[in-house]
Write a protein that holds these residues in place. Structure first.
Motif, PDB file in Angstrom:
ATOM      1  N   ILE A   1     -58.529 -24.371  22.323  1.00  0.00           N
ATOM      2  CA  ILE A   1     -58.441 -23.128  21.403  1.00  0.00           C
ATOM      3  C   ILE A   1     -57.046 -22.531  21.345  1.00  0.00           C
ATOM      4  O   ILE A   1     -56.562 -22.341  20.579  1.00  0.00           O
ATOM      5  CB  ILE A   1     -59.458 -22.203  22.178  1.00  0.00           C
ATOM      6  CG1 ILE A   1     -60.745 -22.641  22.236  1.00  0.00           C
ATOM      7  CG2 ILE A   1     -59.067 -20.648  21.606  1.00  0.00           C
ATOM      8  CD1 ILE A   1     -61.756 -21.624  23.222  1.00  0.00           C
ATOM      9  N   LEU A   2     -56.351 -22.728  22.661  1.00  0.00           N
ATOM     10  CA  LEU A   2     -54.914 -22.314  22.685  1.00  0.00           C
ATOM     11  C   LEU A   2     -53.873 -22.894  21.818  1.00  0.00           C
ATOM     12  O   LEU A   2     -53.227 -22.308  21.030  1.00  0.00           O
ATOM     13  CB  LEU A   2     -54.382 -21.909  24.050  1.00  0.00           C
ATOM     14  CG  LEU A   2     -55.112 -21.343  24.877  1.00  0.00           C
ATOM     15  CD1 LEU A   2     -54.806 -21.518  26.476  1.00  0.00           C
ATOM     16  CD2 LEU A   2     -54.818 -19.974  24.500  1.00  0.00           C
ATOM     17  N   LEU A   3     -53.976 -24.289  21.896  1.00  0.00           N
ATOM     18  CA  LEU A   3     -53.197 -25.044  21.030  1.00  0.00           C
ATOM     19  C   LEU A   3     -53.165 -24.851  19.544  1.00  0.00           C
ATOM     20  O   LEU A   3     -52.158 -24.611  18.670  1.00  0.00           O
ATOM     21  CB  LEU A   3     -53.269 -26.644  21.500  1.00  0.00           C
ATOM     22  CG  LEU A   3     -51.948 -27.467  21.066  1.00  0.00           C
ATOM     23  CD1 LEU A   3     -50.505 -26.605  21.471  1.00  0.00           C
ATOM     24  CD2 LEU A   3     -51.919 -28.887  21.790  1.00  0.00           C
TER      25      LEU A   3
ATOM     26  N   VAL B   1     -47.031 -16.069  23.936  1.00  0.00           N
ATOM     27  CA  VAL B   1     -48.077 -15.377  23.785  1.00  0.00           C
ATOM     28  C   VAL B   1     -49.362 -16.339  24.063  1.00  0.00           C
ATOM     29  O   VAL B   1     -50.403 -15.720  24.663  1.00  0.00           O
ATOM     30  CB  VAL B   1     -48.122 -15.346  22.056  1.00  0.00           C
ATOM     31  CG1 VAL B   1     -49.674 -14.961  21.712  1.00  0.00           C
ATOM     32  CG2 VAL B   1     -47.154 -14.660  21.588  1.00  0.00           C
ATOM     33  N   LEU B   2     -49.177 -17.652  23.937  1.00  0.00           N
ATOM     34  CA  LEU B   2     -50.462 -18.493  24.509  1.00  0.00           C
ATOM     35  C   LEU B   2     -50.705 -18.334  26.027  1.00  0.00           C
ATOM     36  O   LEU B   2     -51.634 -18.340  26.481  1.00  0.00           O
ATOM     37  CB  LEU B   2     -50.121 -19.905  24.135  1.00  0.00           C
ATOM     38  CG  LEU B   2     -50.009 -20.005  22.687  1.00  0.00           C
ATOM     39  CD1 LEU B   2     -49.944 -21.748  22.481  1.00  0.00           C
ATOM     40  CD2 LEU B   2     -51.155 -19.754  21.947  1.00  0.00           C
TER      41      LEU B   2
ATOM     42  N   LEU C   1     -54.500 -22.313  18.088  1.00  0.00           N
ATOM     43  CA  LEU C   1     -54.056 -20.953  17.692  1.00  0.00           C
ATOM     44  C   LEU C   1     -52.543 -20.835  17.728  1.00  0.00           C
ATOM     45  O   LEU C   1     -52.006 -20.260  16.930  1.00  0.00           O
ATOM     46  CB  LEU C   1     -54.692 -20.228  18.814  1.00  0.00           C
ATOM     47  CG  LEU C   1     -54.428 -18.668  18.754  1.00  0.00           C
ATOM     48  CD1 LEU C   1     -54.808 -18.155  17.222  1.00  0.00           C
ATOM     49  CD2 LEU C   1     -54.857 -18.093  19.597  1.00  0.00           C
ATOM     50  N   GLY C   2     -51.911 -21.549  18.872  1.00  0.00           N
ATOM     51  CA  GLY C   2     -50.496 -21.640  18.693  1.00  0.00           C
ATOM     52  C   GLY C   2     -49.696 -22.282  17.446  1.00  0.00           C
ATOM     53  O   GLY C   2     -49.020 -21.616  16.885  1.00  0.00           O
ATOM     54  N   ILE C   3     -50.570 -23.145  16.869  1.00  0.00           N
ATOM     55  CA  ILE C   3     -49.765 -23.852  15.709  1.00  0.00           C
ATOM     56  C   ILE C   3     -49.869 -22.947  14.470  1.00  0.00           C
ATOM     57  O   ILE C   3     -49.015 -22.688  13.712  1.00  0.00           O
ATOM     58  CB  ILE C   3     -50.485 -25.218  15.429  1.00  0.00           C
ATOM     59  CG1 ILE C   3     -50.224 -26.225  16.479  1.00  0.00           C
ATOM     60  CG2 ILE C   3     -50.039 -25.711  13.902  1.00  0.00           C
ATOM     61  CD1 ILE C   3     -51.025 -27.411  16.323  1.00  0.00           C
ATOM     62  N   VAL C   4     -51.062 -22.057  14.273  1.00  0.00           N
ATOM     63  CA  VAL C   4     -51.351 -21.225  13.487  1.00  0.00           C
ATOM     64  C   VAL C   4     -50.333 -19.999  13.436  1.00  0.00           C
ATOM     65  O   VAL C   4     -49.833 -19.730  12.665  1.00  0.00           O
ATOM     66  CB  VAL C   4     -52.803 -20.545  13.587  1.00  0.00           C
ATOM     67  CG1 VAL C   4     -52.907 -19.351  12.452  1.00  0.00           C
ATOM     68  CG2 VAL C   4     -54.029 -21.557  13.326  1.00  0.00           C
TER      69      VAL C   4
ATOM     70  N   LEU D   1     -44.889 -27.221  20.060  1.00  0.00           N
ATOM     71  CA  LEU D   1     -44.387 -26.452  19.199  1.00  0.00           C
ATOM     72  C   LEU D   1     -43.016 -26.931  18.475  1.00  0.00           C
ATOM     73  O   LEU D   1     -43.086 -26.706  17.452  1.00  0.00           O
ATOM     74  CB  LEU D   1     -44.679 -25.036  19.515  1.00  0.00           C
ATOM     75  CG  LEU D   1     -45.998 -24.774  19.963  1.00  0.00           C
ATOM     76  CD1 LEU D   1     -46.104 -23.220  20.221  1.00  0.00           C
ATOM     77  CD2 LEU D   1     -47.167 -24.763  18.617  1.00  0.00           C
ATOM     78  N   ALA D   2     -42.194 -27.139  19.395  1.00  0.00           N
ATOM     79  CA  ALA D   2     -40.743 -27.209  18.862  1.00  0.00           C
ATOM     80  C   ALA D   2     -40.810 -28.562  17.940  1.00  0.00           C
ATOM     81  O   ALA D   2     -40.187 -28.464  16.806  1.00  0.00           O
ATOM     82  CB  ALA D   2     -39.936 -27.592  20.072  1.00  0.00           C
ATOM     83  N   ILE D   3     -41.747 -29.606  18.330  1.00  0.00           N
ATOM     84  CA  ILE D   3     -41.497 -30.851  17.492  1.00  0.00           C
ATOM     85  C   ILE D   3     -42.185 -30.280  16.172  1.00  0.00           C
ATOM     86  O   ILE D   3     -41.737 -30.966  15.222  1.00  0.00           O
ATOM     87  CB  ILE D   3     -42.439 -32.056  18.435  1.00  0.00           C
ATOM     88  CG1 ILE D   3     -41.793 -32.365  19.551  1.00  0.00           C
ATOM     89  CG2 ILE D   3     -42.399 -33.274  17.327  1.00  0.00           C
ATOM     90  CD1 ILE D   3     -42.406 -33.173  20.537  1.00  0.00           C
TER      91      ILE D   3
END
Length: 634
Positions: free
Chosen positions: A596-598, A582-583, A600-603, A202-204
């Motif tokens: 599913i998680l990744l 949150v993830l 969703l994390g980007i969103v 997510l940082a990248i």
């Protein structure tokens, strides 16, 4: 080590709070080290002062650290020569024909950071030095450049398939699996943990989003708006860790692009070659050393030459009626170490035998060790030693000595710059010497910070900062899918307060994997997510702690004020960490699938970025938090 409890947090917190409050990072770091020294000396001020300087001297004289310090000086000399010869301005002129906007230079910096994936230190050097004249020309703030540099260093190297990090990461996973009696391959587990390293990913992504859209929040919004509207890439009163323009004055007219390209190319090529050379030798030497230790402890040292010859030829050797010799005086002679270290070396050698024999599990191995230390031999029967196999690229890089390779690369950078200047007859010997000395001089402040950052790690180790945080995590009482969340939070705090990602990995991995495995009894999503959480939490601190070496080096090579870099970067780091939190919560609730998680994390990351840029934009009167795109006029 005394049990200081919550007071063990004092040295790092004092350093961090004083650094942010006073903006005097040297004073703040020294204060943190000194308080740690006083605590470790039983609250004796005189003894604590002596201990403080003992840590400083010890960190300066440490072989790896000393190599990095010399490398820093050589890099300064190389940058000084390249700048003074006009190479920096020449390459900026060439690139500005294609990269003419603040958006283009920001995205190019991100792309370069992703492409230089093999080592975090090399990443900060190349991206910072290459992009600084380009981002200055396109009015991108030094704070933004430092953020791009930092966020594509450790986060990228930590999840790259081939890097200087992966060998260490794999070794930690393997060690935990061996103790548990798990036969799952460490690379298999590492590969499956990468999608759960939410923070790094997510940082990248967040860097690209803000670089492309120019929508910012927090202190970075001020910095970017200032740079774009006034042309000031540094705030008034800022103290950048590298002040090339001030220290070296105006460059020579008519500089060639080759004065930049060839020295930087030599830095990269020789560094990569050095990594390949040191990694190949270390892999081979490690193989010989491991098998020699095995032969010593099973009483075959006299036959080691013939056995090693077969092994090095790639032939596997099966030994019959193998017996591990118990620990005694006759065994000590094989290790060539003092008596205090002999027992530790013997234990490590026995572990190598047990690994080769496939004997896993902490309880079984402890039973064997107890028998050996009581003076009774342990019979294995047959033992097969695998023949030497040529190392893969991953094996080589993960065994490489990055510090030594960078030292070689930086020297060749200086030498190449010198040769080019001599051939072009641009500068006198006096001017060359002055450029080298002034180039080294600009590294001194950053080098002092680096030494104190290493020293505060010694202080936190002495007072038990990490152990205290780990104890809190273990006493939380949560289990199952909640292990990754607890591990992530603990690793974040440890890495931020100690400034070390690798140290955090070493502390947390032997705890995280057994915790997750004990709940499920198999190596599945819980274990993979826990491994990913260790790496994600550790990289968080490496990424944004003011006492982290890579944070310091990002400020250094981007020419940014260090505290300004930390203050502008933390809101972004916390945003990525918040989404990761949150993830991991969702994982604890029962959503185990990273597919599913990744996404969703980007969103969630995009939503958080959009909300914060809108909110800060309204607060500061900058619509949508969007700073204008600056285009260089021809």
């Amino acid at each position: 080590m005394s049990d200081f409890g919550v007071l063990s947090l004092l040295p790092p917190l004092v350093a961090i709070i004083l650094a942010v409050w006073t903006k005097r990072v040297l004073f703040a770091l020294f204060a943190g080290v000194w308080i740690g020294g006083v605590m470790a000396s039983g609250w004796d001020i005189v003894g604590g002062t002596i201990q403080t300087w003992s840590w400083v001297v010890g960190n300066v004289t440490d072989s790896w650290n000393a190599t990095i310090l010399v490398f820093d000086l050589l890099i300064g000399a190389g940058v000084g020569l390249i700048y003074k010869s006009g190479g920096v301005h020449a390459v900026a002129r060439v690139l500005s024909r294609r990269v003419k906007s603040s958006r283009g230079s920001s995205v190019l910096g991100w792309l370069m950071g992703v492409l230089v994936f093999f080592d975090d230190y090399t990443n900060t050097i190349i991206v910072g030095n290459t992009m600084r004249p380009i981002t200055d020309r396109t009015r991108v703030s030094r704070e933004m450049l430092a953020y791009i540099d930092d966020s594509t260093a450790a986060p990228v190297a930590g999840i790259a398939l081939v890097s200087t990090w992966i060998g260490y990461e794999l070794g930690l996973i393997k060690g935990a699996f061996v103790d548990l009696g798990v036969s799952t391959g460490e690379y298999y587990a590492w590969l499956h943990s990468v999608p759960y390293t939410f923070y790094s990913i997510l940082a990248i992504i967040l860097v690209f989003i803000v670089a492309y859209t120019h929508r910012h929040f927090g202190a970075m919004l001020h910095a970017e708006y200032r740079a774009r509207t006034t042309g000031k890439v540094l705030r008034d009163g800022a103290k950048p860790l590298m002040t090339t323009e001030v220290d070296l004055g105006q460059p020579k007219e008519g500089g060639s692009v080759w004065n930049f390209v060839l020295p930087i190319a030599m830095l990269v090529l020789i560094t990569l070659g050095g990594m390949w050379h040191t990694g190949s030798n270390a892999y081979r030497d490690g193989f010989i050393s491991d098998n020699q230790d095995i032969l010593n402890v099973i009483g075959l040292s006299d036959s080691s030459d013939s056995i090693m010859e077969k092994l090095m030829a790639g032939q596997s050797v099966t030994l019959d009626d193998v017996t591990i010799i118990p620990y005694n005086d006759s065994v000590k002679q094989f290790f060539y170490v003092d008596s205090d270290s002999a027992m530790k070396t013997y234990n490590e050698s026995v572990k190598k035998v047990l690994n080769a024999a496939g004997i896993l599990g902490e309880e079984k191995r402890k039973e064997i060790m107890d028998q050996l230390t009581s003076g009774k031999p342990y019979h294995l029967g047959k033992l097969t030693l695998e023949g030497y196999k040529p190392p893969s690229a991953m094996d080589i890089l993960s065994n490489s000595d990055a510090a030594t390779a960078l030292l070689w690369g930086s020297f060749m950078m200086v030498l190449t710059a010198l040769i080019l200047i001599a051939l072009q007859r641009q500068m006198t010997f006096e001017e060359i010497e002055s450029a080298i000395v002034q180039g080294m001089k600009q590294m001194m402040f950053a080098t002092a910070i680096l030494v104190l950052a290493w020293s505060i790690k010694s202080a936190t180790s002495a007072v038990g900062t990490a152990e205290y945080v780990v104890g809190l995590a273990k006493s939380s009482g949560l289990s199952g899918g909640w292990v990754p969340l607890i591990v992530f939070l603990a690793a974040m705090f440890i890495s931020f307060t100690t400034g070390t990602s690798w140290g955090t990995f070493g502390i947390m991995m032997p705890i995280a994997i057994p915790l997750a495995y004990s709940v499920t009894g198999n190596v599945g999503p819980e274990v993979f997510a826990s491994i990913g959480a260790v790496f994600a939490g550790g990289i968080f601190g490496d990424h944004c702690s003011p006492i982290s070496d890579t944070t310091i080096m990002s400020s250094m090579f981007s020419g940014s004020d260090h505290i300004d870099h930390v203050k502008t970067q933390i809101p972004y780091a916390v945003t990525a960490a918040g989404v990761s939190f949150v993830l991991y919560v969702l994982f604890g609730i029962g959503v185990r699938n990273w597919a599913i998680l990744l996404p969703l994390g980007i969103v969630l990351l995009v939503a958080a970025w959009y909300f914060l840029s809108e909110w800060y934009g309204k607060k500061y009167g900058i619509p949508h938090g969007k700073v204008p795109v600056y285009t260089v006029e021809e």
